[in-house]
Design a protein around this motif. Structure first.
Motif, PDB file in Angstrom:
ATOM      1  N   LEU A  88       0.832  -1.198   0.000  1.00 26.98           N
ATOM      2  CA  LEU A  88       0.000   0.000   0.000  1.00 26.98           C
ATOM      3  C   LEU A  88       0.869   1.251   0.000  1.00 26.98           C
ATOM      4  CD1 LEU A  88      -2.697  -1.062   2.608  1.00 26.98           C
ATOM      5  CD2 LEU A  88      -3.005  -0.818   0.137  1.00 26.98           C
ATOM      6  N   PRO A  89       0.385   2.325  -0.615  1.00 24.81           N
ATOM      7  CA  PRO A  89       1.147   3.582  -0.583  1.00 24.81           C
ATOM      8  C   PRO A  89       1.370   4.021   0.864  1.00 24.81           C
ATOM      9  CG  PRO A  89      -0.700   3.729  -2.113  1.00 24.81           C
ATOM     10  CD  PRO A  89      -0.864   2.444  -1.362  1.00 24.81           C
ATOM     11  N   PHE A  90       2.549   4.560   1.117  1.00 21.50           N
ATOM     12  CA  PHE A  90       2.994   4.839   2.477  1.00 21.50           C
ATOM     13  C   PHE A  90       3.347   6.311   2.633  1.00 21.50           C
ATOM     14  CE2 PHE A  90       5.530   4.095   6.297  1.00 21.50           C
ATOM     15  CZ  PHE A  90       4.828   3.065   6.905  1.00 21.50           C
ATOM     16  N   VAL A  91       2.855   6.910   3.728  1.00 19.46           N
ATOM     17  CA  VAL A  91       3.094   8.323   4.012  1.00 19.46           C
ATOM     18  C   VAL A  91       3.902   8.429   5.303  1.00 19.46           C
ATOM     19  CG1 VAL A  91       2.021  10.571   4.443  1.00 19.46           C
ATOM     20  CG2 VAL A  91       0.850   8.899   2.990  1.00 19.46           C
ATOM     21  N   ILE A  92       5.012   9.156   5.239  1.00 23.07           N
ATOM     22  CA  ILE A  92       5.789   9.463   6.441  1.00 23.07           C
ATOM     23  C   ILE A  92       5.420  10.881   6.863  1.00 23.07           C
ATOM     24  CG2 ILE A  92       8.092   9.894   7.385  1.00 23.07           C
ATOM     25  CD1 ILE A  92       7.682   6.965   7.050  1.00 23.07           C
ATOM     26  N   ASP A  93       5.224  11.045   8.161  1.00 21.88           N
ATOM     27  CA  ASP A  93       4.699  12.302   8.693  1.00 21.88           C
ATOM     28  C   ASP A  93       5.537  12.795   9.861  1.00 21.88           C
ATOM     29  OD1 ASP A  93       3.146  14.337   9.740  1.00 21.88           O
ATOM     30  OD2 ASP A  93       1.317  13.200   9.825  1.00 21.88           O
ATOM     31  N   GLU A  94       5.242  12.310  11.040  1.00 22.42           N
ATOM     32  CA  GLU A  94       5.835  12.823  12.283  1.00 22.42           C
ATOM     33  C   GLU A  94       7.340  12.577  12.397  1.00 22.42           C
ATOM     34  OE1 GLU A  94       4.205  14.792  14.256  1.00 22.42           O
ATOM     35  OE2 GLU A  94       2.317  14.491  13.198  1.00 22.42           O
ATOM     36  N   CYS A  95       7.884  11.702  11.603  1.00 19.33           N
ATOM     37  CA  CYS A  95       9.317  11.395  11.679  1.00 19.33           C
ATOM     38  C   CYS A  95      10.187  12.453  11.003  1.00 19.33           C
ATOM     39  CB  CYS A  95       9.606  10.046  11.016  1.00 19.33           C
ATOM     40  SG  CYS A  95       8.861   8.658  11.874  1.00 19.33           S
ATOM     41  N   ASN A 105       4.581  14.225   4.536  1.00 20.80           N
ATOM     42  CA  ASN A 105       3.886  15.397   5.074  1.00 20.80           C
ATOM     43  C   ASN A 105       4.922  16.426   5.478  1.00 20.80           C
ATOM     44  OD1 ASN A 105       1.395  14.266   4.748  1.00 20.80           O
ATOM     45  ND2 ASN A 105       0.956  14.027   6.904  1.00 20.80           N
ATOM     46  N   ILE A 106       4.782  17.607   4.935  1.00 23.63           N
ATOM     47  CA  ILE A 106       5.665  18.716   5.281  1.00 23.63           C
ATOM     48  C   ILE A 106       4.893  19.612   6.242  1.00 23.63           C
ATOM     49  CG2 ILE A 106       6.959  20.697   4.394  1.00 23.63           C
ATOM     50  CD1 ILE A 106       8.043  17.966   3.442  1.00 23.63           C
ATOM     51  N   LYS A 107       5.290  19.604   7.509  1.00 20.22           N
ATOM     52  CA  LYS A 107       4.632  20.429   8.522  1.00 20.22           C
ATOM     53  C   LYS A 107       5.532  21.628   8.826  1.00 20.22           C
ATOM     54  CE  LYS A 107       1.731  16.901  10.456  1.00 20.22           C
ATOM     55  NZ  LYS A 107       1.406  16.030  11.573  1.00 20.22           N
ATOM     56  N   ILE A 108       5.088  22.788   8.391  1.00 17.43           N
ATOM     57  CA  ILE A 108       5.899  24.001   8.430  1.00 17.43           C
ATOM     58  C   ILE A 108       6.461  24.273   9.825  1.00 17.43           C
ATOM     59  CG2 ILE A 108       5.859  26.491   8.069  1.00 17.43           C
ATOM     60  CD1 ILE A 108       3.613  25.935   5.941  1.00 17.43           C
ATOM     61  N   GLY A 109       5.616  24.332  10.830  1.00 22.55           N
ATOM     62  CA  GLY A 109       6.066  24.661  12.179  1.00 22.55           C
ATOM     63  C   GLY A 109       6.989  23.617  12.766  1.00 22.55           C
ATOM     64  N   LYS A 110       6.697  22.369  12.515  1.00 23.75           N
ATOM     65  CA  LYS A 110       7.514  21.280  13.059  1.00 23.75           C
ATOM     66  C   LYS A 110       8.939  21.330  12.506  1.00 23.75           C
ATOM     67  CE  LYS A 110       7.412  16.400  13.958  1.00 23.75           C
ATOM     68  NZ  LYS A 110       6.566  15.851  14.967  1.00 23.75           N
ATOM     69  N   LEU A 111       9.067  21.824  11.286  1.00 22.95           N
ATOM     70  CA  LEU A 111      10.387  21.905  10.660  1.00 22.95           C
ATOM     71  C   LEU A 111      11.139  23.181  11.019  1.00 22.95           C
ATOM     72  CD1 LEU A 111       9.418  20.496   7.170  1.00 22.95           C
ATOM     73  CD2 LEU A 111      10.730  19.357   8.966  1.00 22.95           C
TER      74      LEU A 111
END
Length: 158
Positions: free
Chosen positions: A25-32, A52-58
């Protein structure tokens, strides 16, 4: 057929990578994804189909742009968002998403439609299922200081 994506099923990157190795299945990396080094590792391991590109987290728009540009260059689609936010955060997300090459943008989230309190006026609004980019200068945000002042005065300060 359903389009089903597995998104960040585990807390650690190593655990996510292990799950990835056992699914088609297609896989999404987020919080890592916390910095450019994490993104390079994900790309080298081929452990994600979407990130997932989370602006504040980066650490803000500049660091997020570096990772976004890397992902666009290698062809990995991105979900552009943040960890949460209202109208001001949404304006940044919308501007960032609209500056992302269309073929690289998987999706984006309109967090300002989730909250009960409108804290700013902005043209970054969802219109017929699509997010409009800010059209005024900067992020096109006009804070509602009366609302922000009330929130600030009632919230406990730690």
């Amino acid at each position: 057929d359903l389009d089903v994506y597995i998104e960040q099923p585990c807390e650690s990157y190593e655990e996510c990578r292990s799950v990835r190795e056992h699914t088609n299945l297609p896989f999404v990396i987020d919080e890592c994804i916390k910095d450019i080094g994490d993104m390079v590792r994900i790309l080298n391991d081929r452990s994600a189909d979407v990130v997932n590109i989370k602006i504040g987290k980066l650490g803000g728009l500049t660091k997020a742009k570096t990772i976004r540009d890397l992902c666009a260059a290698v062809g990995i689609p991105m979900n552009v968002e943040d960890t949460w936010g209202g109208d001001i955060t949404q304006a940044a997300i919308a501007a960032f998403a609209h500056s992302t090459p269309p073929k690289s943008l998987f999706c984006s989230t309109d967090f300002n439609s989730y909250g009960p309190t409108k804290i700013a006026e902005t043209t970054a609004q969802r219109i017929q299922g699509r997010m409009a980019a800010p059209i005024d200068s900067g992020l096109g945000v006009y804070p509602r200081f009366d609302v922000l002042r009330k929130v600030w005065q009632t919230e406990p300060v730690e």
